[in-house]
Design an enzyme around this catalytic site. Structure first.
Site, PDB file in Angstrom:
ATOM      1  N   ARG A  36       0.744  -1.555  -0.169  1.00 50.99           N
ATOM      2  CA  ARG A  36       0.159  -0.297  -0.170  1.00 50.99           C
ATOM      3  C   ARG A  36       0.850   1.652  -0.096  1.00 50.99           C
ATOM      4  O   ARG A  36      -0.077   2.056  -0.729  1.00 50.99           O
ATOM      5  CB  ARG A  36      -0.994   0.184   1.372  1.00 50.99           C
ATOM      6  CG  ARG A  36      -1.821  -0.672   0.858  1.00 50.99           C
ATOM      7  CD  ARG A  36      -2.785   0.066   2.664  1.00 50.99           C
ATOM      8  NE  ARG A  36      -4.749  -1.855   1.936  1.00 50.99           N
ATOM      9  CZ  ARG A  36      -5.198  -1.230   2.864  1.00 50.99           C
ATOM     10  NH1 ARG A  36      -5.005  -1.242   4.355  1.00 50.99           N
ATOM     11  NH2 ARG A  36      -6.331  -2.384   2.225  1.00 50.99           N
ATOM     12  N   LYS A 193     -16.018 -16.964   6.726  1.00 49.96           N
ATOM     13  CA  LYS A 193     -16.882 -16.574   6.507  1.00 49.96           C
ATOM     14  C   LYS A 193     -18.031 -16.489   5.730  1.00 49.96           C
ATOM     15  O   LYS A 193     -18.028 -15.254   5.186  1.00 49.96           O
ATOM     16  CB  LYS A 193     -18.000 -15.562   7.825  1.00 49.96           C
ATOM     17  CG  LYS A 193     -17.267 -16.176   9.709  1.00 49.96           C
ATOM     18  CD  LYS A 193     -17.504 -15.270  10.574  1.00 49.96           C
ATOM     19  CE  LYS A 193     -16.932 -15.775  11.651  1.00 49.96           C
ATOM     20  NZ  LYS A 193     -17.042 -14.747  12.514  1.00 49.96           N
ATOM     21  N   GLY A 346      -6.274  -8.214   1.873  1.00 51.31           N
ATOM     22  CA  GLY A 346      -4.953  -8.846   2.657  1.00 51.31           C
ATOM     23  C   GLY A 346      -4.840 -10.219   1.992  1.00 51.31           C
ATOM     24  O   GLY A 346      -3.639  -9.977   2.514  1.00 51.31           O
ATOM     25  N   GLY A 369     -12.038  -4.569   1.920  1.00 54.91           N
ATOM     26  CA  GLY A 369     -13.001  -4.013   2.653  1.00 54.91           C
ATOM     27  C   GLY A 369     -13.946  -3.528   0.766  1.00 54.91           C
ATOM     28  O   GLY A 369     -14.937  -3.025   0.373  1.00 54.91           O
TER      29      GLY A 369
END
Ligand code: 3PG
Ligand code: MG
Length: 392
Positions: A36, A193, A346, A369
């Site tokens: 990043r 999940k 990530g 995200g």
């Protein structure tokens, strides 16, 4: 998408405040992955070359607001960035009162999330950032999905606000890949999940031709197809949702494939002994930690046939060598494929590094995200604010 862009502005002598996403992994005070930071370098260099005084903002982690803590200090980032830029980067701890800076200099302001009101997008806080600059540059694609004081709020109040080259490029590449994708379009969504990725799975189903799920998400789909998953990580509460998604895929004439075979172990550890099982043979005391070799071949074939591949999330516990083969097979297939491939998140970037395939991926996003929310078709609040300013 229309907004003002940094390269349209005269930066000479201007105080440029650039919002970065320097939320990078650290270990013992050192940056362990600087992807990043490196992605932000061209913007910073362009600002310096343009004659600006460069004030950088970023968050790091999720500290308690109003409480300074060394653990969340940007000091390691300032040091690392200074090395990459080959010039001093001064870290300023208290900066809301003013930043003393000359053109050609770079100051990194301490973690924006130490300020009370950052996450709640407090207007007074956003205004106190806005007065510190002549031009605010939003370049933190990875944080563009957060409506916070240093991302969305300050855009509304700065004397001038524009998109930086990194943000512009991310949006351009993603729009390009998603609006007129080369077909068939395949998405690979892994991770632990279903619950955190339910909306993304659902919206992807209407966009892609094929969807492969991996990791804990796949375990829930395996259970939803009637197989015993033993002690595997899965979400019993979401079995019905998984069944509904499987039905939707069938109605569209496609499917969400269930692995034929899996790699299991009786404990979650790096030295756990690995066994390959057919998916209907998982024992009560076993957990699924990777896809099996036959499934890996099937998925690799699907990847070879795709025109576009979107990849977010590993299909197994690739950090442990015994359970890395499935994710490695996906990575290798993407590397050699001619598909337009786009990856974000990530864990995915860590897998790309681990298997050394970065050169074989068409576009690697700095967003996790934010990448997923964009793929879902959600409007990123910081981008919406830039657009709103442009219309005025
Ligand atoms: C990220 O790493 O996804 C971004 O930096 C945003 O961080 P956050 O999830 O803590 O807002
Ligand atoms: Mg390729």
């Amino acid at each position: 998408m229309s907004f003002l862009r940094m390269d349209e502005l005269d930066l000479t002598g201007k105080r440029l405040m650039i919002r970065e996403d320097f939320n990078v992994p650290l270990d013992a005070g050192r940056v362990t992955s600087d992807a990043r930071i490196r992605a932000a370098l061209p913007t910073i260099q362009m600002a310096l070359d343009g004659g600006a005084a460069v004030i950088l903002l970023s968050h790091l982690g999720r500290p308690v607001e109003g409480q300074y803590s060394d653990k969340f200090s940007l000091a390691p980032v300032a040091e690392h960035l200074s090395g990459l830029l080959n010039q001093p980067v001064r870290l300023q701890k208290d900066w809301l009162g003013g930043v003393d800076i000359q053109p050609g200099e770079v100051v990194l302001c301490e973690n924006v999330r130490f300020n009370v009101g950052e996450k709640a997008n407090d207007e007074a806080l956003a205004r106190s950032m806005a007065v510190l600059c002549d031009i605010f540059v939003m370049d933190a694609f990875g944080t563009a999905h957060r409506a916070q004081a240093s991302t969305e709020g300050v855009i509304r109040f700065a004397p001038s606000a524009c998109a930086g080259p990194l943000l512009s490029r991310e949006l351009f590449e993603l729009e390009n890949a998603l609006t007129e994708p080369r077909r068939p379009m395949l998405a690979i969504v892994g991770g632990s999940k279903v619950s955190t990725k339910l909306t993304v799975l659902e919206s992807l189903m209407s966009k892609v031709d094929e969807l492969i799920v991996g990791g804990g998400i796949a375990n829930t789909f395996i259970a939803a197809s009637g197989y015993d998953v033993g002690k595997s990580l899965y979400e019993p509460d979401l079995i019905q949702e998984a069944q509904r998604l499987i039905r939707i895929a069938h109605e569209k004439g496609g499917e969400i494939p269930i692995p034929k075979d899996v790699v299991v172990a009786t404990s979650f550890s790096k030295d756990a002994r690995a066994y390959v099982r057919s998916v209907d043979e998982v024992k009560a005391d076993e957990m699924i930690l990777d896809i099996g070799p036959l499934t890996a071949i099937d998925y690799a074939v699907t990847i070879q046939g795709a025109g576009t591949v979107i990849w977010n999330g590993p299909v197994g516990v690739f950090e442990f060598e015994n359970f890395a083969a499935g994710t490695r097979a996906i990575a290798d297939a993407i590397e050699i494929s001619n598909a337009f491939s786009i990856a974000g998140g990530g864990d995915t970037l860590a897998a790309i590094d681990q298997f050394n395939i970065a050169d074989g991926v068409s576009y690697i996003s700095t967003g996790g995200g934010a990448f997923l929310e964009y793929v879902e078709g959600k409007k990123l609040p910081a981008v919406a604010a830039l657009e709103a300013r442009y219309r005025k």
